[in-house]
Design a protein around this motif. Structure first.
Motif, PDB file in Angstrom:
ATOM      1  N   THR A 345       7.875  28.387 -14.923  1.00 46.88           N
ATOM      2  CA  THR A 345       7.379  27.016 -15.117  1.00 46.88           C
ATOM      3  C   THR A 345       8.387  25.963 -14.679  1.00 46.88           C
ATOM      4  O   THR A 345       8.032  24.803 -14.482  1.00 46.88           O
ATOM      5  CB  THR A 345       7.006  26.782 -16.587  1.00 46.88           C
ATOM      6  OG1 THR A 345       8.139  27.064 -17.424  1.00 46.88           O
ATOM      7  CG2 THR A 345       5.858  27.699 -17.005  1.00 46.88           C
ATOM      8  N   ALA A 346       9.664  26.354 -14.510  1.00 44.69           N
ATOM      9  CA  ALA A 346      10.679  25.400 -14.047  1.00 44.69           C
ATOM     10  C   ALA A 346      10.485  25.035 -12.584  1.00 44.69           C
ATOM     11  O   ALA A 346      11.129  24.110 -12.088  1.00 44.69           O
ATOM     12  CB  ALA A 346      12.080  25.981 -14.257  1.00 44.69           C
ATOM     13  N   MET A 347       9.583  25.718 -11.905  1.00 42.91           N
ATOM     14  CA  MET A 347       9.319  25.387 -10.506  1.00 42.91           C
ATOM     15  C   MET A 347       8.973  23.918 -10.336  1.00 42.91           C
ATOM     16  O   MET A 347       9.340  23.285  -9.334  1.00 42.91           O
ATOM     17  CB  MET A 347       8.185  26.262  -9.967  1.00 42.91           C
ATOM     18  CG  MET A 347       7.795  25.967  -8.531  1.00 42.91           C
ATOM     19  SD  MET A 347       9.145  26.140  -7.352  1.00 42.91           S
ATOM     20  CE  MET A 347       9.275  27.923  -7.282  1.00 42.91           C
ATOM     21  N   GLN A 348       8.290  23.349 -11.304  1.00 39.23           N
ATOM     22  CA  GLN A 348       7.897  21.943 -11.205  1.00 39.23           C
ATOM     23  C   GLN A 348       9.115  21.028 -11.085  1.00 39.23           C
ATOM     24  O   GLN A 348       9.065  20.006 -10.388  1.00 39.23           O
ATOM     25  CB  GLN A 348       7.062  21.547 -12.419  1.00 39.23           C
ATOM     26  CG  GLN A 348       7.786  21.688 -13.754  1.00 39.23           C
ATOM     27  CD  GLN A 348       6.921  21.337 -14.944  1.00 39.23           C
ATOM     28  OE1 GLN A 348       6.239  20.304 -14.951  1.00 39.23           O
ATOM     29  NE2 GLN A 348       6.925  22.203 -15.959  1.00 39.23           N
ATOM     30  N   TYR A 349      10.221  21.392 -11.754  1.00 40.93           N
ATOM     31  CA  TYR A 349      11.421  20.561 -11.688  1.00 40.93           C
ATOM     32  C   TYR A 349      12.042  20.621 -10.296  1.00 40.93           C
ATOM     33  O   TYR A 349      12.534  19.604  -9.779  1.00 40.93           O
ATOM     34  CB  TYR A 349      12.445  21.012 -12.732  1.00 40.93           C
ATOM     35  CG  TYR A 349      11.910  21.072 -14.138  1.00 40.93           C
ATOM     36  CD1 TYR A 349      11.070  20.064 -14.629  1.00 40.93           C
ATOM     37  CD2 TYR A 349      12.227  22.132 -14.993  1.00 40.93           C
ATOM     38  CE1 TYR A 349      10.575  20.116 -15.925  1.00 40.93           C
ATOM     39  CE2 TYR A 349      11.744  22.187 -16.280  1.00 40.93           C
ATOM     40  CZ  TYR A 349      10.910  21.191 -16.737  1.00 40.93           C
ATOM     41  OH  TYR A 349      10.418  21.257 -18.014  1.00 40.93           O
ATOM     42  N   PHE A 350      12.022  21.807  -9.701  1.00 37.14           N
ATOM     43  CA  PHE A 350      12.530  21.942  -8.337  1.00 37.14           C
ATOM     44  C   PHE A 350      11.655  21.165  -7.351  1.00 37.14           C
ATOM     45  O   PHE A 350      12.162  20.462  -6.470  1.00 37.14           O
ATOM     46  CB  PHE A 350      12.571  23.417  -7.932  1.00 37.14           C
ATOM     47  CG  PHE A 350      13.643  24.214  -8.610  1.00 37.14           C
ATOM     48  CD1 PHE A 350      14.974  24.061  -8.252  1.00 37.14           C
ATOM     49  CD2 PHE A 350      13.325  25.107  -9.614  1.00 37.14           C
ATOM     50  CE1 PHE A 350      15.976  24.797  -8.879  1.00 37.14           C
ATOM     51  CE2 PHE A 350      14.315  25.854 -10.244  1.00 37.14           C
ATOM     52  CZ  PHE A 350      15.638  25.703  -9.878  1.00 37.14           C
ATOM     53  N   GLN A 351      10.359  21.274  -7.498  1.00 39.23           N
ATOM     54  CA  GLN A 351       9.443  20.596  -6.576  1.00 39.23           C
ATOM     55  C   GLN A 351       9.583  19.083  -6.680  1.00 39.23           C
ATOM     56  O   GLN A 351       9.604  18.374  -5.664  1.00 39.23           O
ATOM     57  CB  GLN A 351       8.015  21.028  -6.870  1.00 39.23           C
ATOM     58  CG  GLN A 351       7.740  22.482  -6.514  1.00 39.23           C
ATOM     59  CD  GLN A 351       6.383  22.972  -6.971  1.00 39.23           C
ATOM     60  OE1 GLN A 351       5.885  22.563  -8.021  1.00 39.23           O
ATOM     61  NE2 GLN A 351       5.775  23.854  -6.191  1.00 39.23           N
ATOM     62  N   GLN A 352       9.674  18.586  -7.913  1.00 44.05           N
ATOM     63  CA  GLN A 352       9.833  17.147  -8.109  1.00 44.05           C
ATOM     64  C   GLN A 352      11.172  16.669  -7.536  1.00 44.05           C
ATOM     65  O   GLN A 352      11.246  15.625  -6.879  1.00 44.05           O
ATOM     66  CB  GLN A 352       9.743  16.824  -9.605  1.00 44.05           C
ATOM     67  CG  GLN A 352       8.365  17.034 -10.198  1.00 44.05           C
ATOM     68  CD  GLN A 352       8.363  17.064 -11.722  1.00 44.05           C
ATOM     69  OE1 GLN A 352       9.411  16.894 -12.370  1.00 44.05           O
ATOM     70  NE2 GLN A 352       7.197  17.287 -12.312  1.00 44.05           N
TER      71      GLN A 352
END
Length: 360
Positions: A345-352
């Motif tokens: 779920t931390a993928m969102q932080y990388f994408q942002q």
């Protein structure tokens, strides 16, 4: 000969799509070990193109009488989709480390019966109990590589740290891989964190470092950075190990490939048995065949890849490959290197964060 680099580009880039879709599946566990009852004289393998040399396949067929059929893929997601569709017909697949996690979570591969496997002790220490598959319960590593950086000593006298790629003295002559998670390996480690971090604040700190770095970059490049280093157009560049980088390091004494002192990262592709595999006896025979040192050596001699088999090194004929850090990074250099894992779920932080970096 950019195929290895190109394949690794696809592999790393595809994490973005797969983890967003499959994050909820990570960290699960299978139920029962693979049945040893599957027989037959056939073996169907789904593998990365070019990673299992023809010499290995032909040798196995001659020795065992088992007919091997290999289909190839160019991304982990293609392979995962095939297995997800059901009744793939494959007896062995060759996922990369983060995909092993995902396949476990989706119950698309089964635990290995270690009583049927001989030679796990031949694996290098780094691959015997990897973070993505403790105890090699589901997979047996076959080949491996690294993410680090390279520099031209006509411009950069000496370098051991990611800080080289953030140094304003080389403004306009630094390249980063055009790949989100690869860039964050450097961004996280240069700010004192692990490449596997999923901490929101640490990712934000890495994002800030990458935004500042962008001001000195010549650009993001995942294709011909090795040639740019050789020509002197680049002083330093984030890089993947593999054929293209290895050839430049071997042919140009001014270009050096480095695993940064902060750690860099390690990737590996290995063998796993899919759920529902029919020819499991043949699959175990092939795994055992690959674990034999003299066979594993062919991954290097005939496949230009680094073998995960430590015992194979004494059988490798291409001694130059063993001494080329863009193929075989020294054991001491990868001690702190992380396996790049599925960030869930931390993928969102990388994408942002990556959106901010590209827009800065």
């Amino acid at each position: 000969m950019l195929r290895r680099t190109f394949a690794r580009t696809l592999l790393a880039t595809s994490v973005v799509t797969s983890t967003a879709l499959l994050a909820a599946a990570c960290g699960g566990s299978g139920s029962e070990a693979v049945s040893s009852s599957g027989g037959g004289k056939n073996l169907n393998i789904y593998a990365w193109a070019g990673e299992i040399p023809d010499s290995v396949v032909k040798g196995f067929e001659k020795e065992t009488g088992i007919k091997v059929t290999i289909d190839t893929f160019d991304s982990n997601e293609t392979m995962t989709a095939k297995l997800s569709s059901g009744s793939s017909g494959y007896d062995l697949v060759e996922p990369s480390q983060y995909t092993v996690q995902q396949l476990i979570g989706q119950k698309l591969i089964q635990p290995l019966d270690h009583t049927q496997i001989k030679g796990l002790g031949n694996l290098a220490t780094k691959f015997r109990n990897p973070s993505y598959d403790k105890g090699n319960k589901y997979s047996v590593p076959w080949i491996w590589g690294t993410t680090g950086f390279a520099y031209n000593d006509k411009c950069v006298k000496s370098a051991t740290s990611w800080k080289t790629l953030f140094d304003a003295r080389y403004k306009g002559k630094v390249y980063m891989l055009d790949n989100m998670l690869a860039a964050y390996i450097a961004g996280l480690q240069v700010t004192g964190h692990r490449a596997t971090s999923t901490d929101k604040d640490q990712i934000a700190e890495a994002t800030s470092a990458l935004q500042k770095q962008k001001k000195i970059l010549a650009g993001y490049n995942s294709t011909n950075y090795a040639q740019l280093l050789a020509s002197g157009q680049a002083c330093a560049a984030e890089a993947w190990s593999g054929t293209a980088m290895a050839k430049v390091v071997q042919s140009d004494s001014h270009v050096h490939y480095v695993i940064p002192e902060e750690g860099g990262s390690v990737w590996t592709d290995g063998m796993a048995i899919p759920k529902g595999a029919k020819n499991t006896t043949s699959a175990y025979k092939f795994i055992n065949y690959l674990l034999r040192p003299e066979i594993a050596a062919k991954a290097t001699d005939d496949g230009s890849s680094a073998s995960a088999n430590q015992a194979a090194r004494s059988y490798i004929k291409d001694k130059a490959a063993l001494n080329n850090p863009a193929i075989y990074a020294p054991d001491s250099a990868i001690t702190k290197a992380d396996f790049l894992l599925d960030p869930g779920t931390a993928m969102q932080y990388f994408q942002q964060g990556w959106t901010k970096v590209k827009a800065s």
